[in-house]
Design an enzyme around this catalytic site. Structure first.
Site, PDB file in Angstrom:
ATOM      1  N   SER A 694     -44.035   9.101  -3.534  1.00  0.00           N
ATOM      2  CA  SER A 694     -44.018   9.710  -1.919  1.00  0.00           C
ATOM      3  C   SER A 694     -44.545   8.731  -0.929  1.00  0.00           C
ATOM      4  CB  SER A 694     -45.189  10.820  -1.895  1.00  0.00           C
ATOM      5  OG  SER A 694     -46.159  10.712  -2.483  1.00  0.00           O
ATOM      6  N   LYS A 737     -51.128  18.166   1.255  1.00  0.00           N
ATOM      7  CA  LYS A 737     -50.865  17.287   2.332  1.00  0.00           C
ATOM      8  C   LYS A 737     -50.960  17.685   3.494  1.00  0.00           C
ATOM      9  CE  LYS A 737     -47.900  14.398  -0.869  1.00  0.00           C
ATOM     10  NZ  LYS A 737     -46.573  14.014  -1.101  1.00  0.00           N
TER      11      LYS A 737
END
Length: 796
Positions: A694, A737
């Protein structure tokens, strides 16, 4: 053959002069696990080609051969070092060909010899041997030793049982002391090394002493064995006598109407078996063991084992279960009282209650709560048990490595007991408790078995209705148990076990959720634990938000609870000192209680220069922001990666650099610059391992900023996987996140287009103040993340 004369060293007892025959060459026949003595006859079977050829050559030449014993532990004889150096000259009396191609010979020993040196190794071993011929010593000392050895040998024959009685007569008729010692020792079942010591002793008197010591020790061993055998026989006779006496006593007690405690205990167990509600299979097993117990003496070791087993059997809740409280509104109220938020989990429990209300025989689900530490997975299980009205059981699986902890030990082992499943169900007293298996992702495996494999049957609704514990030995129905497992990560759970569970993610709490949890749950409990009332301490919402933002950035609540407790403790000190004025803690006073802030808003400062981009990362303890720094220096085009990066993250850096090189001309970057520069990419906090795909877009953005001179927007954070074609692929952990970005003060979050659906599940309050930008390729991302107004450090 010439004869030379020599003398031994001085001895306490003078011996006659020993004659030593001059050295002669002999061919050596190795034998295993046996020693040939002079004047003894020994049958030997030979099957290797070298030995057969040696025998044939000796018979043709009518020569004696040397016989030497192979040293213990030697598999294949390659030279004289693998043989004892003292052997026996022997005549071959007879040779017989065997059907398998081997040869059986009959040897007769004639004299001892010691090897001087090797003459030849091929076609068989030939040595130069010095043959020893002894004179027979005389005197009272020798006669005394001979008489003692004969007496010991006679006693040994009587005790051993494997030597024939005729040998006692033969020993009496042997007059030669040297031959007597050899004869007596040759028939013993003792190690080859001890017999070899007798063969190597050339002094007749010393040889007699050695034989006497050997027989003395062997007789002591036999006498001890006889004593043990007699004790065992006496004990067996005593046990049989006691059995008959007990039976007679039972008959007498029955006639007199006296009480038999053992019979009473057997009867009590029989009544408990009848009332236990066992299934037919378990009942038959229990009754068989009860029959064995009834005819067994209480002092027997087996008696205690069977009695303990039967107690486990009758105390298990075979047919006892609590009644589920299926009031849906009450369940909602209980869950809301104990936990704030967690709507998805609460809804799943309500669904279970609704199905159970419509169909009482519905199978219990196997739920797996997955989330960071401190989000309330374990306490949620306790609340579910309270809502259902079930008994609550919790077993921690962290670090468990022994399969017997799940399936139990077999009753053949000393100290055997059932596994944790059966133990806890017995303790709960119900066959349908709520069973929480904590930390299932931390189960280990070693030589004692794999507990995760043992859980496959436990956590399968189609199989656990006949779960067999090794100790109980009969099926026990676990289908009524509601199993809930907890884990921080799913990657370490075996796929077969993971497939049996319904996974429910419990992500980290939002800022506002934490504020409400502190106000409703944590602060009242902490005040009570510290002896303070609600009016004594007031902590404002702004103060709680400051604690969350600047002191405890985490997904769970443990550090937040510690920080609030630290504030309350300092207030408690004041009250204990005599100050009783109520205290109100607002945001400015938090620093006085907790000290300097632990987390600072450094995004704008870190991204002020080119080559730095802000990424979003997922960790087992929640989301984090991640700074990716890139710089270049004169070199030869090397790429240096630091920051304790994993293999996947290193590959993302390589992909990002390759894609940037492919677009260098379009972005106004001199392609030759890549060949003349070394590029260093670093992710701070290098002691913490980092991995995953990511960070690909973040690394590319940092490299783009470095080579173009355009800075990255200070209020932007991003996540996504990059491909060589520049596409942005979706990633996981979006909610964690976003929560991390919210706490860090990020205003714009760039996400892959295919993650747009994940944002919909995030609470609105957590998205407030954040703009979400969805991109599908790197060109779109660069347009949103890069400030193209001016270039830093780039001269035209």
């Amino acid at each position: 053959m010439s004869v030379i004369t020599g003398e031994e060293g001085t001895r306490a007892l003078p011996e006659p002069v020993r004659k030593i025959v001059e050295a002669v060459e002999v061919a050596v026949l190795p034998i295993r696990d046996v020693v040939l003595f002079p004047e003894m006859i020994l049958p030997v079977k030979v099957d290797d080609e070298k030995s057969i050829r040696l025998i044939d050559d000796a018979l043709v030449a009518k020569k004696k051969i040397g016989v030497q014993t192979i040293r213990p532990g030697v598999e294949e004889v390659e030279g004289p070092e693998h043989l004892f150096e003292v052997g026996t000259l022997a005549n071959i009396l007879k040779k017989i060909m065997m059907p398998d191609g081997g040869v059986s010979i009959l040897l007769q020993g004639t004299a001892r010899y010691r090897v001087e040196r090797v003459v030849s190794r091929d076609p068989y071993l030939q040595v130069l041997a010095r043959v020893h011929v002894e004179d027979v010593p005389e005197g009272k000392e020798v006669e005394a030793r001979v008489a003692l050895l004969r007496e010991l040998f006679t006693r040994f024959v009587d005790l051993s049982g494997y030597l024939p009685q005729e040998l006692k007569v033969m020993v009496v008729n042997i007059d030669n002391p040297a031959q007597l010692a050899d004869f007596c020792v040759s028939g013993l079942r003792i190690p080859v090394e001890e017999k070899q010591k007798v063969l190597e002793e050339f002094s007749v008197i010393a040889r007699l002493d050695l034989a006497i010591s050997i027989f003395t020790r062997q007789i002591e061993v036999l006498e001890i064995g006889k004593g043990i055998e007699e004790k065992v026989r006496d004990q067996m006779e005593k046990t049989q006598r006691e059995y008959f006496l007990r039976e007679q006593l039972k008959a007498i007690q029955k006639e007199l109407g006296m009480v038999d405690e053992q019979a009473q205990e057997v009867e009590r167990l029989r009544e408990k078996i009848e009332k236990s509600g066992m299934p037919e299979t378990a009942r038959k097993e229990a009754e068989e063991e009860l029959k064995r117990l009834a005819i067994m003496h209480p002092s027997s070791a087996e008696y205690g084992v069977i009695r303990t087993y039967l107690q486990w059997m009758v105390e298990l809740p075979w047919d006892k279960e609590t009644e589920d409280n299926l009031d849906i509104e009450r369940a909602r109220r209980v869950l809301d009282e104990d936990h704030y938020g967690l709507e998805k989990v609460k809804e799943r429990i309500i669904e279970f209650l609704a199905v159970r209300r419509l169909r009482s025989e519905a199978k219990s689900p196997i739920l797996c709560f997955v989330g960071p530490p401190g989000v309330g997975k374990t306490s949620l299980g306790r609340s579910i048990a309270r809502a259902l009205g079930r008994k609550f059981i919790r077993v921690s699986l962290g670090g468990m490595r022994d399969e017997a902890e799940i399936r139990g030990h077999r009753r053949t082992y000393i100290g055997a007991m059932p596994g944790k499943i059966i133990q806890e169900i017995k303790r709960a007293g119900s066959k349908n408790p709520l069973f929480m298996l904590d930390e299932i992702d931390k189960v280990g495996a070693d030589f004692r078995g794999d507990p995760a494999s043992a859980l496959l049957e436990v956590l399968d609704p189609e199989q656990n209705n006949a779960f067999v514990d090794h100790y109980i030995g009969v099926p026990f129905d676990l289908s009524r148990v509601m199993f809930i497992t907890t884990a921080n990560v799913l990657a370490t759970i075996p796929p077969a076990l993971r497939d049996r569970m319904e996974e429910i993610e419990i992500p980290g709490y939002t800022l506002e959720e934490k504020v409400e949890i502190v106000r409703r749950h944590l602060l009242p409990r902490i005040l009570e634990d510290h002896g303070l009332g609600r009016r004594d301490v007031t902590i404002t919402k702004r103060a709680i938000r400051k604690v969350i933002r600047d002191y405890t950035r985490e997904a769970g609540l443990r550090n937040l609870e510690r920080a609030i407790a630290a504030i309350v403790r300092k207030v408690a000190v004041r009250f204990a000192s005599g100050e009783r004025t109520p205290v109100k803690v607002d945001a400015p006073q938090v620093r006085e209680y907790l000290g300097p802030e632990k987390f600072l808003d450094e995004v704008r400062e870190r991204t002020a220069r080119t080559g730095v981009a802000t990424g979003l990362a997922w960790t087992p303890v929640g989301g984090e922001i991640l700074f990716v720094e890139a710089t270049k220096m004169p070199g030869r085009g090397r790429l240096v990666l630091t920051g304790s990066l994993g293999e996947v993250m290193k590959e993302s850096a390589q992909i990002a650099l390759s894609y940037l090189k492919s677009r260098a001309a379009e972005e106004g970057v001199d392609p030759a610059l890549f060949e003349k520069s070394d590029i260093h990419v670093h992710v701070p906090s290098g002691a913490i391992p980092k991995d995953g795909p990511s960070a690909g877009v973040t690394i590319y953005t940092a490299l783009f900023s470095l080579f173009t001179g355009y800075p990255v927007r200070p209020d932007v954070a991003m996540t996504g996987e990059i491909t060589l074609r520049g596409y942005v692929l979706p990633v996981g952990g979006i909610k964690e996140k976003v929560l991390a970005a919210k706490l860090a003060g990020i205003k714009r979050v760039i996400l892959p287009k295919r993650n747009e659906k994940d944002v919909e599940e995030i609470p609105a309050e957590s998205k407030k103040g954040i703009s979400f930008i969805y991109v599908s390729d790197m060109e779109q991302l660069i347009e949103q993340a890069i400030v193209r107004r001016k270039r830093h450090g780039k001269k035209k």
